[in-house]
Scaffold this motif. Structure first.
Motif, PDB file in Angstrom:
ATOM      1  N   MET A  99      33.230  17.599  27.152  1.00  0.00           N
ATOM      2  CA  MET A  99      34.509  18.106  27.567  1.00  0.00           C
ATOM      3  C   MET A  99      34.335  19.238  28.580  1.00  0.00           C
ATOM      4  O   MET A  99      35.177  19.409  29.460  1.00  0.00           O
ATOM      5  N   PHE A 100      33.251  20.005  28.409  1.00  0.00           N
ATOM      6  CA  PHE A 100      32.961  21.042  29.400  1.00  0.00           C
ATOM      7  C   PHE A 100      32.688  20.407  30.766  1.00  0.00           C
ATOM      8  O   PHE A 100      33.043  20.959  31.799  1.00  0.00           O
ATOM      9  N   ALA A 125      37.995  22.632  24.700  1.00  0.00           N
ATOM     10  CA  ALA A 125      36.557  22.558  24.434  1.00  0.00           C
ATOM     11  C   ALA A 125      36.071  23.784  23.669  1.00  0.00           C
ATOM     12  O   ALA A 125      35.258  23.669  22.749  1.00  0.00           O
ATOM     13  N   VAL A 126      36.573  24.957  24.021  1.00  0.00           N
ATOM     14  CA  VAL A 126      36.170  26.173  23.311  1.00  0.00           C
ATOM     15  C   VAL A 126      36.673  26.144  21.878  1.00  0.00           C
ATOM     16  O   VAL A 126      35.952  26.536  20.945  1.00  0.00           O
ATOM     17  N   ILE A 127      37.894  25.655  21.662  1.00  0.00           N
ATOM     18  CA  ILE A 127      38.429  25.563  20.302  1.00  0.00           C
ATOM     19  C   ILE A 127      37.614  24.580  19.468  1.00  0.00           C
ATOM     20  O   ILE A 127      37.258  24.864  18.320  1.00  0.00           O
ATOM     21  N   ALA A 158      43.557  22.461  38.655  1.00  0.00           N
ATOM     22  CA  ALA A 158      43.235  23.742  38.032  1.00  0.00           C
ATOM     23  C   ALA A 158      43.860  23.843  36.645  1.00  0.00           C
ATOM     24  O   ALA A 158      43.226  24.339  35.706  1.00  0.00           O
ATOM     25  N   ASP A 159      45.092  23.360  36.504  1.00  0.00           N
ATOM     26  CA  ASP A 159      45.740  23.381  35.184  1.00  0.00           C
ATOM     27  C   ASP A 159      45.003  22.487  34.184  1.00  0.00           C
ATOM     28  O   ASP A 159      44.798  22.862  33.031  1.00  0.00           O
ATOM     29  N   LEU A 160      44.597  21.309  34.632  1.00  0.00           N
ATOM     30  CA  LEU A 160      43.847  20.406  33.748  1.00  0.00           C
ATOM     31  C   LEU A 160      42.502  21.011  33.363  1.00  0.00           C
ATOM     32  O   LEU A 160      42.075  20.900  32.203  1.00  0.00           O
ATOM     33  N   ALA A 161      41.833  21.650  34.306  1.00  0.00           N
ATOM     34  CA  ALA A 161      40.547  22.281  34.011  1.00  0.00           C
ATOM     35  C   ALA A 161      40.727  23.391  32.983  1.00  0.00           C
ATOM     36  O   ALA A 161      39.926  23.526  32.056  1.00  0.00           O
ATOM     37  N   LYS A 162      41.801  24.170  33.136  1.00  0.00           N
ATOM     38  CA  LYS A 162      42.048  25.260  32.197  1.00  0.00           C
ATOM     39  C   LYS A 162      42.339  24.725  30.792  1.00  0.00           C
ATOM     40  O   LYS A 162      41.803  25.228  29.805  1.00  0.00           O
ATOM     41  N   MET A 163      43.159  23.683  30.712  1.00  0.00           N
ATOM     42  CA  MET A 163      43.483  23.100  29.397  1.00  0.00           C
ATOM     43  C   MET A 163      42.242  22.506  28.739  1.00  0.00           C
ATOM     44  O   MET A 163      42.016  22.705  27.538  1.00  0.00           O
ATOM     45  N   LEU A 164      41.449  21.780  29.511  1.00  0.00           N
ATOM     46  CA  LEU A 164      40.238  21.184  28.947  1.00  0.00           C
ATOM     47  C   LEU A 164      39.249  22.246  28.491  1.00  0.00           C
ATOM     48  O   LEU A 164      38.584  22.076  27.462  1.00  0.00           O
ATOM     49  N   LEU A 165      39.147  23.331  29.234  1.00  0.00           N
ATOM     50  CA  LEU A 165      38.245  24.408  28.842  1.00  0.00           C
ATOM     51  C   LEU A 165      38.706  25.054  27.533  1.00  0.00           C
ATOM     52  O   LEU A 165      37.888  25.316  26.647  1.00  0.00           O
TER      53      LEU A 165
END
Length: 55
Positions: A1-2, A38-40, A28-35
């Motif tokens: 996911m990263f 992934a962290v969660i 950018a929004d998709l990258a932020k949501m995926l990040l």
């Protein structure tokens, strides 16, 4: 996911440099949501990972 978050971030930067503002913002929004997801998932994996291994 990263990996997907990094790919979308790179797409956002390239699109912004080429002047495609809509694509850059969406990427950018998709990258932020995926990040964030992934962290969660990573944190939950550390907290509720496998228990003690029984031989």
């Amino acid at each position: 996911m990263f990996r997907w978050a990094i790919i979308f971030a790179v797409v956002a930067v390239v699109a912004a440099l080429l002047g495609f503002g809509g694509v850059a913002g969406l990427s950018a929004d998709l990258a932020k949501m995926l990040l964030i997801v992934a962290v969660i998932v990573l944190a939950l994996g550390f907290l509720f990972g496998r228990g003690a291994r029984v031989p």
